[in-house]
Write a protein that holds these residues in place. Structure first.
Motif, mmCIF file in Angstrom:
data_model
loop_
_atom_site.group_PDB
_atom_site.id
_atom_site.type_symbol
_atom_site.label_atom_id
_atom_site.label_comp_id
_atom_site.label_asym_id
_atom_site.label_seq_id
_atom_site.Cartn_x
_atom_site.Cartn_y
_atom_site.Cartn_z
ATOM 1 N N ALA A 148 -15.232 6.509 7.327
ATOM 2 C CA ALA A 148 -14.071 7.394 7.282
ATOM 3 C C ALA A 148 -13.680 7.675 5.838
ATOM 4 N N LEU A 149 -13.965 8.886 5.410
ATOM 5 C CA LEU A 149 -13.570 9.334 4.078
ATOM 6 C C LEU A 149 -12.290 10.149 4.194
ATOM 7 N N ALA A 150 -11.416 10.023 3.212
ATOM 8 C CA ALA A 150 -10.166 10.771 3.233
ATOM 9 C C ALA A 150 -9.762 11.135 1.817
ATOM 10 N N THR A 151 -8.979 12.186 1.710
ATOM 11 C CA THR A 151 -8.434 12.606 0.419
ATOM 12 C C THR A 151 -6.946 12.858 0.578
ATOM 13 N N LEU A 152 -6.159 12.346 -0.340
ATOM 14 C CA LEU A 152 -4.709 12.485 -0.298
ATOM 15 C C LEU A 152 -4.245 13.342 -1.465
ATOM 16 N N ASN A 153 -3.570 14.441 -1.156
ATOM 17 C CA ASN A 153 -3.022 15.332 -2.181
ATOM 18 C C ASN A 153 -4.069 15.746 -3.213
ATOM 19 N N GLY A 210 0.797 -1.212 0.000
ATOM 20 C CA GLY A 210 0.000 0.000 0.000
ATOM 21 C C GLY A 210 0.830 1.262 0.000
ATOM 22 N N ASN A 211 0.169 2.378 -0.305
ATOM 23 C CA ASN A 211 0.789 3.695 -0.295
ATOM 24 C C ASN A 211 0.981 4.142 1.151
ATOM 25 N N VAL A 212 2.225 4.389 1.547
ATOM 26 C CA VAL A 212 2.526 4.699 2.938
ATOM 27 C C VAL A 212 1.810 5.951 3.408
ATOM 28 N N HIS A 213 1.581 6.916 2.502
ATOM 29 C CA HIS A 213 0.904 8.142 2.908
ATOM 30 C C HIS A 213 -0.601 7.937 3.047
ATOM 31 N N TRP A 214 -1.087 6.811 2.569
ATOM 32 C CA TRP A 214 -2.508 6.495 2.689
ATOM 33 C C TRP A 214 -2.759 5.592 3.897
ATOM 34 N N THR A 215 -2.015 4.514 3.995
ATOM 35 C CA THR A 215 -2.230 3.548 5.079
ATOM 36 C C THR A 215 -1.546 3.968 6.376
ATOM 37 N N SER A 232 -0.687 16.187 1.628
ATOM 38 C CA SER A 232 -1.821 16.974 2.103
ATOM 39 C C SER A 232 -2.969 15.987 2.261
ATOM 40 N N LYS A 233 -3.382 15.772 3.507
ATOM 41 C CA LYS A 233 -4.364 14.725 3.767
ATOM 42 C C LYS A 233 -5.488 15.279 4.641
ATOM 43 N N ASP A 234 -6.696 15.161 4.147
ATOM 44 C CA ASP A 234 -7.873 15.610 4.886
ATOM 45 C C ASP A 234 -8.884 14.477 4.935
ATOM 46 N N GLY A 235 -9.828 14.594 5.842
ATOM 47 C CA GLY A 235 -10.838 13.552 5.932
ATOM 48 C C GLY A 235 -11.999 13.940 6.820
ATOM 49 N N GLN A 236 -12.942 13.051 6.899
ATOM 50 C CA GLN A 236 -14.098 13.206 7.773
ATOM 51 C C GLN A 236 -14.507 11.822 8.253
#
Length: 463
Positions: free
Chosen positions: A419-424, A335-340, A354-358
């Motif tokens: 849990a929703l998230a957005t990466l970059n 997996g992508n380290v910045h995601w997991t 840049s990582k945001d979520g709800q």
């Protein structure tokens, strides 16, 4: 015959290398490093009192994301204020070299304790402070220009073994080099997250920050800087230009990002790549009282015993091996380290995403299947929620806490998280499976978890 010569050369080189690590050098660099570290830490302590961070981070929250397996809790009452006051006093003692070994040990233990209280406060430079404060326990930085030296004159010496210099250089080089290694990822090579962060209001250069060529230039320049700055600092001919360049880089970062003491400490610490005697020579230009090392002082230096040398070399080897493994371990994890986030921490992944979520937590009463939506504001502060969003292991940890809270009320619940998230700046997607009861699964300490959702949203092109 050639193999014999090669083997003999290797044996001689190894023997000389081990011997050279214990040869005496001017310890004025070590004194400067002690003063620099102590003074910067005292400044950091004053900032925590000035901005009210002690109350905000450890006394105000109802729940803290502590680090397992320690699971420490903040001190009750005014205990955290007292602890930080003690940290300030210890920083002063380190600076002036008073009860140095005890002060360095206590500072390491107490600062590490505050760090382990809250995962939402993770910062790379806090981790660096822990590493350096740990090393300071063993570095003989109090044997010159210190109060300890005046109290116990037998410890006084202007010399230190060469390994102390290279150990400091190594721990300063680690954030630089592995910060560059971490930038070798597809997002960074396409200009993200800098394309999101760069502020066009920045003086002079800001007018170009929305241009693709400028974003890519800064991205690749940062990559090359991190990978090459240490070799250029080690090489004598390029040392001064490299130092000036890295100083300007840190000054720019201090304006672009809120990273506290880190740029200022790194500017001072990078001077450790100059010859070890440079602080003494600098003082000689100011005062005639500062003398050069005499040949007599060099002859008074006694090397440690063979068994002590072996112990030092084994300890150095183990420390170096750990610091090399930790930043590279995510390559062994799917997996992508910045995601997991698997292998993200302690790896010098500084300003790489840049990582945001709800996150919405849903409790299901196992007795009657009634569902309850959790109001996070009743448990967490805004800064904790912001850091938890997009962090699978923190979401999992809070789910365990919710189960325990309701168990105290005699209710057995399952805990789900949407849990929703957005990466970059990607399109938002689930980061964990919303259909999994998080209290029924374990947290992976190393590796991929079946309840993680893989990153599938493609990177959106800004240009």
């Amino acid at each position: 015959m050639n193999q014999l010569k090669t083997g003999a050369f290797s044996e001689i080189w190894t023997r000389n290398w081990k011997k050279n690590l214990f040869q005496p050098i001017d310890n004025s660099f070590l004194v400067l490093f002690r003063i620099l570290f102590g003074a910067i830490m005292f400044w950091e302590v004053t900032r925590y009192f000035r901005y009210g961070w002690i109350y905000r981070y450890w006394m105000e929250p109802y729940f803290n994301f502590s680090y397992a397996p320690f699971n420490f809790h903040p001190l009750p009452g005014d205990g955290m204020f007292v602890l930080w006051l003690v940290l300030g006093l210890l920083a002063i003692c380190i600076t002036i070299g008073l009860f140095y070994r005890i002060s360095a040990t206590l500072f390491f233990l107490l600062f590490t304790y505050t760090y382990l209280l809250e995962q939402a406060r993770y910062l790379n430079h806090f981790y660096l402070v822990i590493l350096i404060s740990f090393l300071m326990i063993f570095l003989p930085a109090h044997r010159n220009f210190s109060i300890d030296m005046r109290i116990g004159k037998r410890i006084r010496t202007p010399l230190a073994p060469l390994w102390t210099l290279w150990l400091i250089r190594f721990i300063i080089a680690v954030p630089y080099f592995f910060g560059g290694v971490a930038k070798l990822n597809p997002d960074w090579l396409q200009g993200y997250p800098l394309a999101i962060w760069l502020n066009p209001d920045f003086p002079i250069l800001g007018q170009y920050f929305e241009e693709q060529w400028m974003v890519l230039f800064i991205s690749y320049a940062g990559l090359l800087l991190d990978l090459l700055i240490v070799p250029f600092l080690i090489w004598r001919k390029s040392r001064w230009p490299a130092f000036i360049f890295i100083t300007l880089f840190h000054l720019m970062n201090s304006q672009l990002f809120s990273i506290g003491i880190f740029p200022w400490f790194m500017i001072g610490a990078t001077t450790m790549f100059f010859p070890p005697s440079w602080p003494r020579k600098a003082l000689q230009m100011i005062s005639d009282k500062v003398k050069s090392l005499s040949s007599e002082e060099l002859t008074l230096y006694s090397e440690p015993s063979s068994s002590r040398k072996k112990l030092v070399l084994w300890a150095l080897g183990l420390f170096v091996a750990i610091q090399v493994f930790l930043p590279l371990r995510h390559w062994l994890i799917p997996g992508n380290v910045h995601w997991t986030e698997g292998g993200h921490r302690y790896s010098w992944h500084m300003k790489l995403r840049s990582k945001d979520g709800q996150t919405t937590f849903i409790l299901e009463n196992k007795e009657n299947s009634e569902r309850i939506f959790v109001d996070l504001d009743g448990y967490l502060k805004d800064w904790q929620i912001d850091d938890m969003n997009g962090m699978p292991y923190m979401i999992w940890e809070f789910a365990q806490f919710l189960k325990e809270e309701y168990a105290l009320m005699g209710v057995d619940v399952a805990v789900y998280a949407e849990a929703l998230a957005t990466l970059n700046d990607r399109e938002p997607q689930y980061i964990i499976d919303p259909n999994v009861d998080l209290t029924s699964v374990s947290r992976p300490w190393f590796g991929w978890a079946d309840w993680y959702e893989p990153l599938e949203s493609p990177l959106r092109k800004k240009w």
